[in-house]
Write a protein that holds these residues in place. Structure first.
Motif, PDB file in Angstrom:
ATOM      1  N   LEU A  89      -6.582  23.310 -33.510  1.00 37.18           N
ATOM      2  CA  LEU A  89      -7.027  24.640 -32.694  1.00 37.18           C
ATOM      3  C   LEU A  89      -7.627  24.334 -31.442  1.00 37.18           C
ATOM      4  O   LEU A  89      -7.469  24.821 -30.324  1.00 37.18           O
ATOM      5  CB  LEU A  89      -7.652  25.401 -33.726  1.00 37.18           C
ATOM      6  N   ARG A  90      -8.791  23.422 -31.653  1.00 47.30           N
ATOM      7  CA  ARG A  90      -9.497  23.050 -30.260  1.00 47.30           C
ATOM      8  C   ARG A  90      -8.627  22.521 -29.175  1.00 47.30           C
ATOM      9  O   ARG A  90      -8.485  22.836 -27.862  1.00 47.30           O
ATOM     10  CB  ARG A  90     -10.602  22.185 -30.807  1.00 47.30           C
ATOM     11  N   ASN A  91      -7.789  21.675 -29.676  1.00 46.60           N
ATOM     12  CA  ASN A  91      -6.769  20.705 -28.605  1.00 46.60           C
ATOM     13  C   ASN A  91      -5.746  21.809 -27.898  1.00 46.60           C
ATOM     14  O   ASN A  91      -5.414  21.667 -27.078  1.00 46.60           O
ATOM     15  CB  ASN A  91      -5.961  19.784 -29.329  1.00 46.60           C
ATOM     16  N   THR A  92      -5.218  22.758 -29.007  1.00 44.02           N
ATOM     17  CA  THR A  92      -4.305  23.743 -28.320  1.00 44.02           C
ATOM     18  C   THR A  92      -5.048  24.516 -27.269  1.00 44.02           C
ATOM     19  O   THR A  92      -4.370  24.630 -26.340  1.00 44.02           O
ATOM     20  CB  THR A  92      -3.611  24.651 -29.555  1.00 44.02           C
ATOM     21  N   LEU A  93      -5.934  24.853 -27.599  1.00 46.86           N
ATOM     22  CA  LEU A  93      -6.677  25.803 -26.663  1.00 46.86           C
ATOM     23  C   LEU A  93      -7.165  24.899 -25.257  1.00 46.86           C
ATOM     24  O   LEU A  93      -6.800  25.664 -24.246  1.00 46.86           O
ATOM     25  CB  LEU A  93      -7.948  26.337 -27.237  1.00 46.86           C
ATOM     26  N   MET A  94      -7.467  23.701 -25.548  1.00 48.62           N
ATOM     27  CA  MET A  94      -7.983  22.939 -24.423  1.00 48.62           C
ATOM     28  C   MET A  94      -6.997  22.499 -23.640  1.00 48.62           C
ATOM     29  O   MET A  94      -6.765  22.928 -22.445  1.00 48.62           O
ATOM     30  CB  MET A  94      -8.695  21.726 -24.914  1.00 48.62           C
ATOM     31  N   LEU A  95      -5.555  22.118 -24.276  1.00 49.18           N
ATOM     32  CA  LEU A  95      -4.577  21.814 -23.378  1.00 49.18           C
ATOM     33  C   LEU A  95      -3.756  22.956 -22.782  1.00 49.18           C
ATOM     34  O   LEU A  95      -3.214  22.991 -21.623  1.00 49.18           O
ATOM     35  CB  LEU A  95      -3.299  20.979 -24.276  1.00 49.18           C
ATOM     36  N   ASN A  96      -3.570  24.151 -23.393  1.00 52.41           N
ATOM     37  CA  ASN A  96      -3.030  25.224 -22.707  1.00 52.41           C
ATOM     38  C   ASN A  96      -3.923  25.827 -21.492  1.00 52.41           C
ATOM     39  O   ASN A  96      -3.610  26.341 -20.583  1.00 52.41           O
ATOM     40  CB  ASN A  96      -2.888  26.230 -23.641  1.00 52.41           C
ATOM     41  N   LEU A  97      -5.286  25.490 -21.673  1.00 54.60           N
ATOM     42  CA  LEU A  97      -6.158  26.278 -20.546  1.00 54.60           C
ATOM     43  C   LEU A  97      -5.902  25.377 -19.379  1.00 54.60           C
ATOM     44  O   LEU A  97      -6.110  25.761 -18.293  1.00 54.60           O
ATOM     45  CB  LEU A  97      -7.579  25.974 -21.170  1.00 54.60           C
ATOM     46  N   VAL A 240      -0.414  37.029 -17.107  1.00 56.49           N
ATOM     47  CA  VAL A 240      -0.688  37.963 -18.102  1.00 56.49           C
ATOM     48  C   VAL A 240       0.118  37.344 -19.384  1.00 56.49           C
ATOM     49  O   VAL A 240      -0.375  37.261 -20.400  1.00 56.49           O
ATOM     50  CB  VAL A 240      -0.394  39.302 -17.964  1.00 56.49           C
ATOM     51  N   MET A 241       1.235  37.048 -19.005  1.00 58.00           N
ATOM     52  CA  MET A 241       2.330  36.315 -19.945  1.00 58.00           C
ATOM     53  C   MET A 241       1.851  35.224 -20.491  1.00 58.00           C
ATOM     54  O   MET A 241       1.940  34.629 -21.543  1.00 58.00           O
ATOM     55  CB  MET A 241       3.801  36.506 -19.523  1.00 58.00           C
ATOM     56  N   ASN A 242       1.498  33.989 -19.208  1.00 57.08           N
ATOM     57  CA  ASN A 242       0.792  32.961 -19.925  1.00 57.08           C
ATOM     58  C   ASN A 242      -0.513  32.974 -20.520  1.00 57.08           C
ATOM     59  O   ASN A 242      -0.702  32.158 -21.523  1.00 57.08           O
ATOM     60  CB  ASN A 242       0.572  32.180 -18.583  1.00 57.08           C
ATOM     61  N   LEU A 243      -1.401  33.880 -20.393  1.00 59.64           N
ATOM     62  CA  LEU A 243      -2.477  34.090 -21.163  1.00 59.64           C
ATOM     63  C   LEU A 243      -2.175  34.535 -22.586  1.00 59.64           C
ATOM     64  O   LEU A 243      -3.020  34.289 -23.423  1.00 59.64           O
ATOM     65  CB  LEU A 243      -3.598  35.190 -20.446  1.00 59.64           C
ATOM     66  N   ILE A 299      -3.522  39.399 -29.313  1.00 62.41           N
ATOM     67  CA  ILE A 299      -4.841  39.952 -28.745  1.00 62.41           C
ATOM     68  C   ILE A 299      -5.057  39.531 -27.195  1.00 62.41           C
ATOM     69  O   ILE A 299      -5.431  40.202 -26.413  1.00 62.41           O
ATOM     70  CB  ILE A 299      -5.830  39.280 -29.782  1.00 62.41           C
ATOM     71  N   PHE A 300      -4.830  38.282 -26.960  1.00 66.65           N
ATOM     72  CA  PHE A 300      -5.025  37.614 -25.502  1.00 66.65           C
ATOM     73  C   PHE A 300      -3.816  38.512 -24.712  1.00 66.65           C
ATOM     74  O   PHE A 300      -4.574  38.656 -23.672  1.00 66.65           O
ATOM     75  CB  PHE A 300      -4.559  36.210 -25.595  1.00 66.65           C
TER      76      PHE A 300
END
Length: 317
Positions: A89-97, A240-243, A299-300
């Motif tokens: 979960l942490r890696n997914t959020l980090m890499l996508n950001l 918006v779509m990327n977020l 939600i995002f």
């Protein structure tokens, strides 16, 4: 005197509907197959979301499977107690950001530069070269990356060694792997992503540029005061779509680039689901993870759209 009612009668409505369908029935025929695809492959599988709340059994219907413990949330609790899932979960959020911060502006900048090119033939060649990586699979891209960035046999490190510089572990060290992962993602997608922005730029009224030239504006001022405001709605919609996909992740890119030395940053939700669901046969657990991922993405998406509308932009609806 009151104006007479002009509301059409039931017979007139039926006649109008009949005329409309005779005129446009081809459009509804064309729409039938996409709607059938969505129904079969998108909506019908939603029935199996229940697996996230039930104890999976291969011999029973999803409706007859027993409910999991803790009021059906047993597998959600298991997921959040699983260190591998928290890491993914942490890696997914980090890499996508990082992809968003580095990769999102890249096609915008590239489209702005292409728009300023005067020689049309050169512009076409640059566009073609920039689009080509989009059509390569991640297996091929990683094969190229091995030839270029491998620690001992890669082209870059061979050149560095010839100059007496220590080899850089692009693919074997966590920090360098993240930088390589982001770079390759930007390289693959920035040319293809610029198509939308180039189309938006083409729709800007040319008279605005002519008026700016009369006022003495240079290329940079035209870009800043005309081109960027002109494509701003497109930028907002795509942002918006990327977020909305900030917690989503493709499978092929991280899976192709993973190796045992960088699993602390390379394991993402999609590969976690594959290893634990497909290989480990933990279908209830991985369905719960996928359901959680989808809810967070929605939600995002809603939050980003709400913020864009509050700031005066159109958003996506």
């Amino acid at each position: 005197m009151k104006a007479s009612s002009t509301k059409p009668s039931t017979a007139q409505k039926k006649q109008n509907f009949s005329v409309y369908m005779k005129r446009y029935w081809q459009l509804y025929v064309l729409l039938f197959l996409p709607m059938l695809y969505l129904l079969i492959f998108k909506y019908v599988p939603m029935v199996y979301i229940q697996i996230a709340f039930k104890k999976y059994s291969i011999v029973e219907s999803v409706w007859n499977m027993p409910w999991a413990g803790n009021n059906g949330f047993e597998y959600f609790i298991k997921a959040f107690n699983n260190k591998d899932f928290i890491n993914a979960l942490r890696n997914t959020l980090m890499l996508n950001l990082l992809d968003l911060v580095v990769g999102f502006p890249a096609p915008i900048i590239f489209a702005l530069i292409l728009n300023e090119l005067v020689f049309k033939k050169f512009k076409r060649v640059v566009q073609t070269v920039a689009y080509m990586p989009h059509f390569l699979s991640w297996v091929i891209i990683y094969g190229l990356a091995l030839q270029i960035f491998a620690p001992s046999s890669g082209l870059v490190n061979m050149v560095l060694n010839n100059f007496g510089i220590e080899a850089i572990p692009f693919l074997n060290d966590s920090k360098h792997w993240v930088a390589t992962y982001i770079f390759l993602g930007v390289w693959q997608n920035f040319g293809w992503g610029s198509i939308v922005y180039l189309a938006a730029i083409a729709g800007i009224n040319s008279e605005l540029y002519e008026a700016a030239s009369v006022d003495g504006c240079g290329r940079f001022k035209k870009m800043w005061h005309i081109t960027l405001p002109g494509i701003k709605p497109t930028i907002v919609v795509l942002l918006v779509m990327n977020l909305g996909n900030i917690l989503g992740s493709g499978f092929d890119r991280p899976f192709a680039m993973q190796n045992n030395l960088v699993m602390d940053v390379a394991e993402v939700i999609s590969t976690f689901v594959y290893k634990n669901g497909i290989q480990g046969l933990q279908f209830s657990l991985t369905t719960a993870v996928g359901f959680f991922q989808s809810v967070i993405c929605v939600i995002f998406l809603l939050l980003a759209n709400w913020i864009s509308r509050r700031l005066g932009e159109r958003g996506i609806w």
